[in-house]
Scaffold this motif. Structure first.
Motif, PDB file in Angstrom:
ATOM      1  N   PRO A  22       0.824  -1.208   0.000  1.00 51.72           N
ATOM      2  CA  PRO A  22       0.000   0.000   0.000  1.00 51.72           C
ATOM      3  C   PRO A  22       0.850   1.246   0.000  1.00 51.72           C
ATOM      4  O   PRO A  22       1.918   1.287   0.569  1.00 51.72           O
ATOM      5  N   SER A  23       0.366   2.261  -0.656  1.00 48.76           N
ATOM      6  CA  SER A  23       1.096   3.520  -0.750  1.00 48.76           C
ATOM      7  C   SER A  23       0.988   4.291   0.555  1.00 48.76           C
ATOM      8  O   SER A  23       0.037   4.157   1.302  1.00 48.76           O
ATOM      9  N   ALA A  24       2.016   5.132   0.800  1.00 46.21           N
ATOM     10  CA  ALA A  24       1.978   5.961   1.997  1.00 46.21           C
ATOM     11  C   ALA A  24       0.974   7.077   1.877  1.00 46.21           C
ATOM     12  O   ALA A  24       0.512   7.628   2.854  1.00 46.21           O
ATOM     13  N   ILE A  25       0.637   7.429   0.650  1.00 46.21           N
ATOM     14  CA  ILE A  25      -0.335   8.486   0.420  1.00 46.21           C
ATOM     15  C   ILE A  25      -1.645   7.849   0.063  1.00 46.21           C
ATOM     16  O   ILE A  25      -1.707   6.916  -0.722  1.00 46.21           O
ATOM     17  N   ASN A  26      -2.723   8.370   0.640  1.00 45.79           N
ATOM     18  CA  ASN A  26      -4.032   7.818   0.354  1.00 45.79           C
ATOM     19  C   ASN A  26      -4.316   7.935  -1.129  1.00 45.79           C
ATOM     20  O   ASN A  26      -4.338   9.014  -1.696  1.00 45.79           O
ATOM     21  N   ASN A  27      -4.553   6.821  -1.754  1.00 42.24           N
ATOM     22  CA  ASN A  27      -4.760   6.785  -3.184  1.00 42.24           C
ATOM     23  C   ASN A  27      -5.844   5.779  -3.463  1.00 42.24           C
ATOM     24  O   ASN A  27      -5.733   4.606  -3.105  1.00 42.24           O
ATOM     25  N   ASN A  28      -6.903   6.214  -4.114  1.00 41.09           N
ATOM     26  CA  ASN A  28      -8.040   5.354  -4.349  1.00 41.09           C
ATOM     27  C   ASN A  28      -7.900   4.514  -5.614  1.00 41.09           C
ATOM     28  O   ASN A  28      -8.741   3.683  -5.893  1.00 41.09           O
ATOM     29  N   ARG A 227       0.578  15.127   2.835  1.00 39.63           N
ATOM     30  CA  ARG A 227      -0.667  14.770   3.516  1.00 39.63           C
ATOM     31  C   ARG A 227      -0.565  13.444   4.261  1.00 39.63           C
ATOM     32  O   ARG A 227      -1.373  13.168   5.143  1.00 39.63           O
ATOM     33  N   CYS A 228       0.406  12.640   3.887  1.00 40.55           N
ATOM     34  CA  CYS A 228       0.526  11.349   4.565  1.00 40.55           C
ATOM     35  C   CYS A 228       0.927  11.523   6.025  1.00 40.55           C
ATOM     36  O   CYS A 228       0.670  10.636   6.848  1.00 40.55           O
ATOM     37  N   ASP A 235       3.522   2.173   5.787  1.00 42.98           N
ATOM     38  CA  ASP A 235       4.813   1.605   5.413  1.00 42.98           C
ATOM     39  C   ASP A 235       5.782   2.740   5.116  1.00 42.98           C
ATOM     40  O   ASP A 235       5.529   3.577   4.246  1.00 42.98           O
ATOM     41  N   VAL A 236       6.886   2.779   5.844  1.00 40.15           N
ATOM     42  CA  VAL A 236       7.896   3.798   5.620  1.00 40.15           C
ATOM     43  C   VAL A 236       8.549   3.631   4.258  1.00 40.15           C
ATOM     44  O   VAL A 236       8.931   4.601   3.607  1.00 40.15           O
ATOM     45  N   ILE A 390       4.020   2.741  13.735  1.00 41.05           N
ATOM     46  CA  ILE A 390       5.405   2.748  13.275  1.00 41.05           C
ATOM     47  C   ILE A 390       6.308   3.021  14.462  1.00 41.05           C
ATOM     48  O   ILE A 390       6.044   3.913  15.268  1.00 41.05           O
ATOM     49  N   SER A 391       7.370   2.288  14.561  1.00 41.69           N
ATOM     50  CA  SER A 391       8.283   2.438  15.687  1.00 41.69           C
ATOM     51  C   SER A 391       9.054   3.748  15.586  1.00 41.69           C
ATOM     52  O   SER A 391       9.158   4.365  14.515  1.00 41.69           O
ATOM     53  N   TYR A 392       9.604   4.149  16.714  1.00 46.39           N
ATOM     54  CA  TYR A 392      10.369   5.393  16.758  1.00 46.39           C
ATOM     55  C   TYR A 392      11.585   5.327  15.831  1.00 46.39           C
ATOM     56  O   TYR A 392      11.939   6.318  15.176  1.00 46.39           O
ATOM     57  N   GLN A 393      12.238   4.158  15.763  1.00 49.95           N
ATOM     58  CA  GLN A 393      13.425   4.029  14.923  1.00 49.95           C
ATOM     59  C   GLN A 393      13.103   4.273  13.448  1.00 49.95           C
ATOM     60  O   GLN A 393      13.858   4.938  12.729  1.00 49.95           O
ATOM     61  N   LYS A 394      11.961   3.768  12.994  1.00 49.28           N
ATOM     62  CA  LYS A 394      11.581   3.975  11.588  1.00 49.28           C
ATOM     63  C   LYS A 394      11.227   5.430  11.332  1.00 49.28           C
ATOM     64  O   LYS A 394      11.587   5.994  10.289  1.00 49.28           O
ATOM     65  N   ARG A 395      10.505   6.039  12.279  1.00 48.44           N
ATOM     66  CA  ARG A 395      10.169   7.447  12.096  1.00 48.44           C
ATOM     67  C   ARG A 395      11.420   8.300  12.067  1.00 48.44           C
ATOM     68  O   ARG A 395      11.566   9.197  11.234  1.00 48.44           O
TER      69      ARG A 395
END
Length: 429
Positions: A22-28, A227-228, A235-236, A390-395
Motif C-alpha cells: 500500500p502507498s503511503a499516500i491515500n490513493n483510491n 498529507r501522509c 509503510d515507511v 510505526i516504531s520510533y526508529q523507523k520514524r
C-alpha cells in the motif's frame, strides 16, 4: 567486497516497491487507469512541431522569417533617420536584438525538447497514472489555466505595441520610407512587425509557462506526499519511495531547464544594463515616444524570468518544508505515544485526548495568523492517532533521510531558493 555487495543489495531491496504494497499516500486507484485527456494548451506547441521533416521545415522557416528577417528589415529599412524626434527610434537596435535573442533561445530549447522527448513526456503527462486523482485533476486544471495566463501576459503588450505602431505610421505617413505604394507598404510592414513582436514574445513566455506547469505538477505531488503525515503511514518504504520519485523528477526538471534558466537570467541582466546605459547617455533625449517600445520589451523579458524563478523557488521551498513537517510529525507521535496504556487498545475518548496538544496548537496558529500561502505545509495539522503503528526508529530514520536528502530545483548544482536569489539580486556590488 562481499559485505559491500550484500549491503548494496539490501539497500536496493529496501527502496524497491512491491506491487501489492500500500502507498503511503491515500490513493483510491487500484489500477493505473488514466484516460488520455485533451489539453487545450497543447495546441500552442504545434507551432514548434519537430516530428517530421515537413513540419520542422515549416517551423524553422517561420522562425527565421519572424525572428531574423523581419527585425533586420524593420531596423535597417525603416530607420527613419530624417524623421522628427517623435518618430526616430534610437533604441530599436536594443529592442530587436533582445527579443530575437530570447526568441532564439526559446525556440531552439523547445525544438530540442520536442524532438528528444515529445511534449507529452516532457510535461510528465505520461506519469500521471502514478499520482492520485486529486493531483491529476488539479494538474489538468492548471494546464487549462495556462492558456488564459499566456493571454494575460502577451495581449497587453501586443495591444500597446499595435497602438504605438498605428500612431507611428499614421502620424509619420509622409516621413517613413516606403516601397512603390506608401499605403500598401506601410500595411505590410505593420502586419509583419506586429506578427514578429507577437511571435517572439509568445515563444519566450510559452517556454516559461511550460516550466511553470512542470514545476506545478511536482508541487502538487509534494503536497500530496505531505498529507501522509496527517494520516496513517502504513509503510515507511512506500513513503521513502514516493519521496525518491519526486526527487528524481526534480533532478530531471533541473537538468532539462538549467541552460534555459541560466541563459535567461544572464541575458536579461545584460540587456537591461545595455538599455540602462543607452538611455542614460546625455546625447539622447528620453521621452515616451522613443522609450515606450523599450519599456514594453523589458517588461516582457523580466516577466518571463520572474515566472521561472518564482516557480523554482516555490517548489524548492515546498520541498524543504516537508523536512520540518516530518520532524513535527515525529515529535508529536513520540510525545503522544500512549505509553500509559501498557499495550491496551486505545478507545475513541483516549485518542481524542491524546491528539489535542498537536491539533489545538496547529489550529490556534492558523487562526491567529494568516500566512501568505507558501508555508501551508508547515501549518499542516498533525494527528498522531497511529503513534504505535510505526516504531520510533523507523520514524527517526525517515526524518534523518529527509534532512539529508532535501529536494529542490538546481541550476548546475546551485539550489534555486530564496537565499540564492538574495545572493544574486541583493549582494551585487
Amino acid at each position: 567486497m562481499a559485505n559491500a555487495t550484500s549491503e548494496r543489495g539490501s539497500r536496493e531491496h529496501l527502496l524497491r516497491e512491491t506491487p501489492n504494497r500500500p502507498s503511503a499516500i491515500n490513493n483510491n486507484k487500484s489500477q493505473p487507469e488514466f484516460p488520455a485527456s485533451r489539453f487545450t494548451f497543447m495546441s500552442l506547441v504545434l507551432w514548434f512541431d519537430q516530428s517530421n521533416c515537413g513540419t520542422a521545415l515549416l517551423s524553422w522557416s517561420v522562425f527565421f522569417l519572424l525572428v531574423v528577417i523581419v527585425p533586420m528589415i524593420s531596423h535597417f529599412l525603416l530607420v527613419c533617420s530624417d524623421c522628427d524626434f517623435h518618430h526616430r527610434r534610437p533604441y530599436d537596435a536594443v529592442v530587436q536584438l533582445s527579443l530575437s535573442i530570447f526568441a532564439g533561445i526559446s525556440f531552439v530549447s523547445l525544438s530540442i525538447w520536442s524532438r528528444k522527448f515529445g511534449m507529452r513526456r516532457f510535461l510528465f503527462l505520461d506519469k500521471l497514472w502514478d499520482v492520485s486523482d486529486k493531483v491529476r485533476i488539479e494538474h489538468e486544471a492548471e494546464i487549462q489555466r495556462s492558456l488564459k495566463r499566456l493571454m494575460i501576459f502577451v495581449l497587453p503588450s501586443l495591444t500597446l505595441e499595435a497602438i504605438y505602431r498605428i500612431w507611428w505610421y499614421i502620424s509619420g505617413f509622409n516621413q517613413i520610407p516606403y516601397i512603390i505604394n506608401p499605403v500598401l507598404s506601410h500595411v505590410v510592414a505593420f502586419t509583419l512587425q506586429l506578427s514578429s513582436w507577437l511571435y517572439r514574445n509568445t515563444i519566450f513566455i510559452v517556454v516559461c509557462i511550460l516550466y511553470q506547469i512542470t514545476c506545478h505538477l511536482q508541487t502538487l505531488r509534494l503536497e500530496d506526499f505531505a498529507r501522509c503525515f496527517a494520516s496513517e503511514i502504513a509503510d515507511v518504504r512506500s513513503a521513502l519511495g514516493e519521496h525518491q520519485k519526486i526527487r528524481r523528477n526534480l533532478r530531471i526538471v533541473s537538468h532539462r531547464f538549467r541552460r534555459f534558466i541560466l541563459l535567461s537570467l544572464v541575458l536579461v541582466t545584460a540587456t537591461q544594463f545595455m538599455a540602462l546605459l543607452t538611455t542614460t547617455r546625455a546625447s539622447i533625449a528620453v521621452n515616451i515616444y522613443e522609450v515606450g517600445e523599450l519599456a514594453l520589451c523589458s517588461l516582457s523579458l523580466v516577466t518571463g524570468v520572474f515566472i521561472c524563478l518564482r516557480s523554482a523557488t516555490k517548489i524548492t521551498h515546498k520541498a524543504q518544508s516537508v523536512t520540518s513537517l516530518a520532524a513535527k510529525w515525529n515529535v508529536c507521535a513520540t510525545v503522544d505515544s500512549f505509553d500509559h496504556l501498557d499495550g491496551e487498545t486505545p478507545t475513541g475518548s483516549m485518542i481524542e485526548s491524546q491528539i489535542s496538544p498537536c491539533g489545538i496548537n496547529a489550529m490556534d496558529t492558523s487562526d491567529d495568523e494568516e500566512g501568505e500561502g507558501d508555508d501551508d505545509l508547515d501549518n499542516t495539522k498533525i494527528h498522531p492517532i497511529y503513534a504505535n503503528t510505526i516504531s520510533y526508529q523507523k520514524r527517526q530514520a525517515l526524518v534523518t533521510y529527509l534532512e539529508n536528502n532535501k529536494a529542490g530545483i538546481t541550476v548546475y548544482g546551485f539550489l534555486v531558493d530564496r537565499s540564492w536569489l538574495h545572493t544574486i539580486f541583493v549582494n551585487i556590488p
